[in-house]
Structures are given as structure tokens and as C-alpha cells.
Write a protein that holds these residues in place. Structure first.
Motif, PDB file in Angstrom:
ATOM      1  N   SER A 143       0.861  -1.432  -0.008  1.00 40.59           N
ATOM      2  CA  SER A 143       0.090  -0.007  -0.055  1.00 40.59           C
ATOM      3  C   SER A 143       0.858   1.403  -0.008  1.00 40.59           C
ATOM      4  N   ARG A 144       1.881   1.465   1.163  1.00 40.88           N
ATOM      5  CA  ARG A 144       2.820   2.426   0.938  1.00 40.88           C
ATOM      6  C   ARG A 144       3.526   2.581  -0.426  1.00 40.88           C
ATOM      7  N   ALA A 145       4.179   1.458  -0.961  1.00 37.97           N
ATOM      8  CA  ALA A 145       4.750   1.667  -2.061  1.00 37.97           C
ATOM      9  C   ALA A 145       3.843   2.134  -3.297  1.00 37.97           C
ATOM     10  N   VAL A 146       2.608   1.695  -3.496  1.00 31.84           N
ATOM     11  CA  VAL A 146       1.836   2.160  -4.573  1.00 31.84           C
ATOM     12  C   VAL A 146       1.235   3.385  -4.409  1.00 31.84           C
ATOM     13  N   TRP A 211      13.077  -0.719  -0.456  1.00 30.51           N
ATOM     14  CA  TRP A 211      12.300  -0.360  -1.633  1.00 30.51           C
ATOM     15  C   TRP A 211      12.850   0.063  -2.861  1.00 30.51           C
ATOM     16  N   HIS A 212      12.403  -0.429  -3.842  1.00 34.16           N
ATOM     17  CA  HIS A 212      12.872   0.071  -5.308  1.00 34.16           C
ATOM     18  C   HIS A 212      11.606   0.600  -5.979  1.00 34.16           C
ATOM     19  N   PRO A 225       4.715  -4.190  -6.310  1.00 37.22           N
ATOM     20  CA  PRO A 225       5.941  -3.209  -5.723  1.00 37.22           C
ATOM     21  C   PRO A 225       7.227  -4.127  -5.610  1.00 37.22           C
ATOM     22  N   VAL A 226       8.288  -3.341  -5.582  1.00 37.34           N
ATOM     23  CA  VAL A 226       9.825  -4.386  -5.805  1.00 37.34           C
ATOM     24  C   VAL A 226      10.368  -4.013  -4.548  1.00 37.34           C
TER      25      VAL A 226
END
Length: 245
Positions: A143-146, A211-212, A225-226
Motif C-alpha cells: 500500500s505504501r509503495a503504490v 524499496w525499489h 511493488p519491488v
């Protein structure tokens, strides 16, 4: 007609349910295959109840006030217990199932849901706890990554636990199932892992890394996410394998 109205309504609704479940597979457009027996039983019960109600009223034993229909107490306006007129609204969905069964949900519904999820998810998230690595669920990280406009994951080391799944192109993911109340409503959340050799599917692991960033905020290109892995450790499956939504 007034005397038999409620009975006919029950028969109509029951017949509609049987039409999509007992005499075909249209029910699969709306519910899971395992619910078929319940639909058949429910439909048959409604039809039998409607027939029984019609027979009782035919013999005159179903009049609740004892004065018959001539006294004006047996109409469907709420005086004689034959049921409120609003119950006739059930005729519309019943006729639709009998004559024009609605199609299964298709691409329009899927695209609309994806757009709504993106639009509703983008925003700021609460600050992460101090110190690295930060323990996050797979769902929280995804959720945070996207969707996090504040990019709270940037520069942080995180730790995720889940089971291994594989992509068609050789990629692999840390995956968890997210539930609201039970496994029946489970949805999947996953994070692509890079810089680490893949392990067998269904292996439970704890991955530590950073995080990438990829793709635009709230877009399909940001999913999944990566995570650039620093360490990957095999672990036991937790007692509760599901994450809560």
C-alpha cells in the motif's frame, strides 16, 4: 387474484432460483459452485411453500380474521395479513432471472474497480516507526509503495514475511493472503524480490531489504511493488498465515 398473490409470488421467486441453479449453471455468474445445493433447496422450499399457501387459501383455512374476503379484510393493503404491496417488488428480479438472466461481471466492472481503488488509495500515510529495519506486513508495504504520496518507504530498510510465489518470467514474490473475516474473501498481496535467488514455491521466508520505486503513484505500472533484498531467511509458517485487511 388477491387471495393467491403471496403464494404466486413465492412460487415465482422459487422458480427463478431453480431456473438458474437446478436446471442449468447460470448461478455460476453470481455465486461460487459450492453454493448450488443451498440455492436448489431454497428454491424448492419457496415453491412448495407457495403451493401449500395456495392450497390453504383455496380451502378457506388461511383467512386470519374469519370473515372471508367479502368483509374487505383480506386484501393486500395490510389489513388481512396477505403481505404488503412492497413485496411485489420481488417480481422484477425474479422475472429477470427467469427471462433475462443478467450476465456475469466483465471487463467494465474490473476496470472500474481498479480505477476506484487507485483513486481512493492515493494519499499520505502515517509516519513509520523510528529505527531500521521496520517490520511491515506485505499488505502494508504494498500500500505504501503504490499509494503513499509522502514516499515514506524511501531510504528505509524493511522486513517482510510471507510465502514464495513465482512469476512466468522467472521473477519471484513474497506473498500473503489478506482477509476481512474468513478465507472465503481472501485477496492476494505480493512484493517482487530482486537481488536474491528464488526459493521453491510455498516456502515461508523473511526478507530484509529496501524499496525499489517503479511506476507512477497509484498506477498499474507500480504494481506489484519491488524490494531489493539484502537477506532472505527461511522461516516457519506462522500460526495465522493470513494478514488482516
Amino acid at each position: 387474484m388477491r387471495r393467491y398473490g403471496s403464494a404466486l409470488l413465492l412460487i415465482l421467486v422459487g422458480a427463478a432460483i431453480l431456473r438458474i441453479s437446478a436446471f442449468g449453471e447460470l448461478y455460476l455468474r453470481y455465486v461460487r459452485a459450492g453454493l448450488r445445493p443451498y440455492l436448489v433447496v431454497s428454491g424448492a422450499a419457496l415453491v412448495l411453500l407457495g403451493i401449500a399457501m395456495a392450497v390453504v387459501r383455496r380451502t378457506g383455512h388461511g383467512r386470519e380474521d374469519g370473515h372471508g374476503d367479502e368483509g374487505g379484510h383480506g386484501d393486500e393493503g395490510g389489513h388481512g395479513g396477505h403481505g404488503p404491496r412492497t413485496a411485489w417488488l420481488l417480481v422484477l428480479p425474479a422475472l429477470a432471472l427467469l427471462l433475462f438472466p443478467p450476465p456475469a461481471l466483465g471487463s467494465y466492472s474490473a476496470e472500474r474497480e481498479a480505477a476506484q481503488r487507485a483513486a481512493q488509495g492515493v494519499g499520505t500515510f502515517p509516519a513509520l516507526p523510528a529505527g531500521d529495519p521496520v517490520e511491515l506486513t506485505v499488505g502494508e508495504f504494498a500500500s505504501r509503495a503504490v499509494y503513499d504520496s509522502g514516499r515514506s518507504l524511501k531510504g528505509r530498510t524493511v522486513r517482510l514475511t510471507g510465502f514464495v510465489t513465482h512469476g512466468d518470467d522467472g521473477t519471484w514474490y513474497v506473498t500473503r493472503l489478506l482477509v476481512s473475516c474468513c478465507a472465503a474473501d481472501a485477496t492476494t498481496s505480493k512484493v517482487e524480490i530482486r537481488d536474491a535467488d528464488p526459493l521453491p514455491a510455498d516456502t515461508w521466508v523473511t526478507v530484509t531489504g529496501t524499496w525499489h520505486p517503479e511506476g507512477g503513484l497509484g498506477t498499474d505500472s507500480a504494481w506489484p511493488p519491488v524490494l531489493d533484498a539484502a537477506t532472505v531467511v527461511r522461516v516457519k509458517q506462522p500460526a495465522d498465515p493470513y494478514e488482516k485487511r
